[in-house]
Every structure is written in structure tokens, then in C-alpha cells.
Design an enzyme around this catalytic site. Structure first.
Site, PDB file in Angstrom:
ATOM      1  N   LYS A  43       0.938  -1.481   0.081  1.00  0.00           N
ATOM      2  CA  LYS A  43      -0.370  -0.083  -0.411  1.00  0.00           C
ATOM      3  C   LYS A  43       0.629   0.954   0.046  1.00  0.00           C
ATOM      4  CE  LYS A  43      -3.614   2.096   2.831  1.00  0.00           C
ATOM      5  NZ  LYS A  43      -4.466   2.744   3.860  1.00  0.00           N
TER       6      LYS A  43
ATOM      7  N   LYS B 264      -2.656  -1.607  -3.492  1.00  0.00           N
ATOM      8  CA  LYS B 264      -2.733  -0.271  -3.765  1.00  0.00           C
ATOM      9  C   LYS B 264      -1.921   0.823  -3.805  1.00  0.00           C
ATOM     10  CE  LYS B 264      -5.805   1.757  -0.379  1.00  0.00           C
ATOM     11  NZ  LYS B 264      -6.201   1.795   0.841  1.00  0.00           N
TER      12      LYS B 264
HETATM   13  C1  PBG Z   1      -6.987   3.239   4.710  1.00  0.00           C
HETATM   14  C2  PBG Z   1      -7.775   3.006   3.446  1.00  0.00           C
HETATM   15  C3  PBG Z   1      -7.599   4.344   3.214  1.00  0.00           C
HETATM   16  C4  PBG Z   1      -7.891   3.544   1.350  1.00  0.00           C
HETATM   17  C5  PBG Z   1      -8.886   2.339   1.725  1.00  0.00           C
HETATM   18  N1  PBG Z   1      -8.363   2.534   3.720  1.00  0.00           N
HETATM   19  C6  PBG Z   1      -6.620   5.528   2.642  1.00  0.00           C
HETATM   20  C7  PBG Z   1      -5.537   5.848   3.258  1.00  0.00           C
HETATM   21  O1  PBG Z   1      -4.902   5.265   3.557  1.00  0.00           O
HETATM   22  O2  PBG Z   1      -5.729   6.894   3.639  1.00  0.00           O
HETATM   23  C8  PBG Z   1      -8.274   3.871   0.372  1.00  0.00           C
HETATM   24  C9  PBG Z   1      -9.185   4.006  -0.294  1.00  0.00           C
HETATM   25  C10 PBG Z   1      -9.984   4.678  -1.869  1.00  0.00           C
HETATM   26  O3  PBG Z   1      -8.944   5.288  -2.154  1.00  0.00           O
HETATM   27  O4  PBG Z   1     -10.540   4.362  -2.852  1.00  0.00           O
HETATM   28  N2  PBG Z   1      -7.903   2.478   6.106  1.00  0.00           N
END
Ligand code: PBG
Length: 332
Positions: A201, A254
Site C-alpha cells: 500500500k 493499492k
Molecule cells: C485506510 C484506507 C484508505 C483507503 C482504503 N483504506 C486510505 C488511506 O490510507 O488513507 C483508500 C481507498 C481509496 O482511496 O479508494 N484505512
């Protein structure tokens, strides 16, 4: 695939008609690939559109349940739930409360659509008053306490499994959380609960709209100390290897579009079921362009979905899941 290119001819003939092109397509998006994210909020009394994500809303518990059941009837096989609690604090207590919004949503949705695969986002940021994904030590200038966070994340995952979640998806990026969660699930006799780990991530500008939708923007600092640097693909492979060793069942990459190379390498290297998250910023930019008449939304989205498959995705988390399903049906 043969590497002896002297044996090959240009494939022009195979592009001659739509029917032939369809026959020889190498990759195909399928309904089962699609995972639909749903935001369930305890703070609202009726569906509330997310301004930066046209077509996406936060739902009340009842609305989310009806929405999930309807999507399932239309052919959606799995949903990814995010909870927005009315109460946040520094222990993220609503993340693991039996009566928390997520736990109630899982129970209601599994009750309404038992065959729908329910995946839960396991993170603390929506439940922490400061909006970070882990426990914060204010005395030490706001550092995130990795090991202290593991306990809360494990409790959260177990509470989701107890509510009936099929798959838990830790998205926090604390080190060692997959092992901690696996252990806690097994101890609580949820050894069949699957872990889909957000193994790679990246710290990304493309999460902006999500933080509106989930009301999880950090109140100070940023997430760079626990999310990955976009420059590092080798590090992503090591993160994935660690998570597999810690017994992740499904690997998630992601964001999606700017990280197709990482997706490809992960699938090639490890071969595990691999998911990609087509995140909020990817959604927002195509929506905005389409609303201006600058892009054909359907064509752009289907091209992007096909690219995810071509790059190795078995599963695609996307806010367009219902539309893609419909477009696939119309194309058939
Ligand atoms: C954090 C989380 C995030 C997303 C999914 N789970 C955001 C972050 O890390 O700030 C992002 C998903 C998206 O942008 O569609 N728990």
C-alpha cells in the site's frame, strides 16, 4: 508462450471482426472479479453523496444492507465494507465494539444475503480521533506505535469475524499485523476466516477523495511513516513476501493504475490470488473528465479493468463494480 518470434506472423487477420477479436482475447474481466466498496455511517439519517466521488454515497445501516442485497441480486459476488462511527477516540474503541457500525453492518448484510462474500476493512483511522491508522504517542511528537496497534487491529479483525465476515482486509500497514491477526483469529476459532492483506500500500495522493468518504484524514502529519514510497517496487515485493510468510491468503496492491508494474511483478513472483484497489482518486479523475465530456467513461473504465486483468489481477476493488457488471452483460 513461444519465444521464437520467427515462427510468428502479425496477428492482423485475428483482428478482422469483433467476433474473432472476442475469440482470441487473452484476458477478460468477469463478474466474479469485482468487489464493491460500501461506506456505512452511523452519523447520518439518510444516504449522503460523497462530493468528490460522484455516484458514491455514505449509507445508513438499513440503506447499506438493502444496497448490498440488491447488488448481490444483480450479480455482485463480494463487497468491501468501511464503517464510519459516530464516536471516535484514541483507543479506536468503536473499531472492535460488538455493537460497532461495522459489526452491525456485517450481521445485517450476511443476514440479508448469506451468499454474498463480505470483506471488512480492518483499520483504525476511521475510529481514531486523530485519524491515523495506529496508536499515536503524543509525548514523543506523534509517532505511531506499531506494536501497540497490533493488539487493537487483532481485536478488530476478530470482532468482524464474529459478526460473520468471510474475509478481513487489514489496510493499516503496521508491521507484523498479518501474523498477529491470523493468530488472534485462530485462537478465537475463526481459522476459516480469510485474510486479504493490503500488502503493498503506497502513500498516495490518489486516496484524497476516500478520506472525505470515510472521514479518515489524519488530523496532523501524514501516513508516510507507515505507507510505502511510490518509488519502491523492490520494497513492495519484500512487503508482500513478509505478508505471505505471515500467512496472508490474498494479496492486495493499492492504488491500481499507477502501480500496474508492481501488480504484474507480485503476481508473477508469488502467484497467490492477487487483488488490486482501483482507488478513489482514480475514480474521481475519470468521473470528472467524463462529466466534462472529455472522456468516454464506459470505454475508459473497461479499458482500465482489462488492464488490471492483463497485469495479473484476480480481483478488482472498484467503485464502478455495478456499472462494470452491467456493461459486461450488455456486451455479451
Ligand atoms: C485506510 C484506507 C484508505 C483507503 C482504503 N483504506 C486510505 C488511506 O490510507 O488513507 C483508500 C481507498 C481509496 O482511496 O479508494 N484505512
Amino acid at each position: 508462450m513461444s519465444s521464437d518470434f520467427s515462427l510468428l506472423r502479425r496477428p492482423r487477420r485475428l483482428r478482422s471482426s469483433a467476433a474473432i477479436r472476442q475469440l482470441v482475447r487473452e484476458t477478460q474481466v468477469q463478474p466474479k472479479d469485482l468487489i464493491l466498496p460500501i461506506f456505512v455511517s452511523e452519523k447520518i439519517r439518510a444516504a449522503t453523496p460523497v462530493a468528490s466521488m460522484p455516484g458514491v454515497s455514505q449509507f445508513t445501516l438499513d440503506e447499506a444492507t438493502a444496497f448490498a442485497a440488491k447488488a448481490h441480486e444483480q450479480g455482485i459476488r463480494s463487497v468491501l465494507l468501511f464503517g464510519i462511527p459516530s464516536e471516535k477516540n484514541e483507543r479506536a474503541e468503536q473499531a472492535y465494539a460488538e455493537t460497532g457500525i461495522m459489526q452491525r453492518a456485517v450481521r445485517a448484510i450476511k443476514n440479508a444475503a448469506p451468499e454474498l462474500v463480505v470483506i471488512t476493512d480492518v483499520c483504525l483511522c476511521e475510529y481514531m480521533s486523530h485519524g491515523h491508522c495506529g496508536v499515536v504517542d503524543h509525548e514523543r511528537g506523534g509517532v505511531i506505535l506499531n506494536d501497540e496497534s497490533l493488539d487493537l487491529l487483532s481485536k478488530t479483525a476478530v470482532s468482524h469475524a464474529a459478526a460473520g465476515a468471510d474475509i478481513v482486509a487489514p489496510s493499516d500497514m503496521m508491521d507484523g499485523r498479518v501474523r498477529a491477526i491470523r493468530r488472534a483469529l485462530d485462537d478465537a476459532k475463526f481459522s476459516d476466516t480469510i485474510i486479504m492483506s493490503y500488502a503493498a500500500k503506497f502513500s498516495s495522493a490518489f486516496y484524497g477523495p476516500f478520506r472525505d468518504a470515510a472521514e479518515s484524514a489524519p488530523q496532523f502529519g501524514d501516513r508516510r511513516t507507515y505507507q510505502m514510497d511510490c518509488a519502491n517496487a523492490g520494497e513492495a515485493l519484500r512487503e508482500v513476501a513478509f505478508d505471505i510468510e505471515e500467512s496472508a491468503d490474498i494479496i492486495l496492491i493499492k492504488p491500481g493504475l499507477p502501480y500496474l508494474d508492481v501488480l504484474w511483478r507480485v503476481k508473477e513472483r508469488f502467484g497467490l490470488p492477487t487483488a488490486v484497489y482501483n482507488v478513489s482518486g482514480e475514480y474521481a479523475m475519470i468521473k470528472a473528465a467524463a462529466q466534462n465530456g472529455w472522456l468516454d467513461e464506459r470505454a475508459a473504465v473497461m479499458e482500465m479493468m482489462t488492464a488490471f486483468k492483463r497485469a495479473g489481477a484476480d480481483l478488482i476493488v472498484t467503485y464502478w463494480a455495478r456499472e462494470v457488471l452491467r456493461w459486461l452483460g450488455e456486451a455479451a
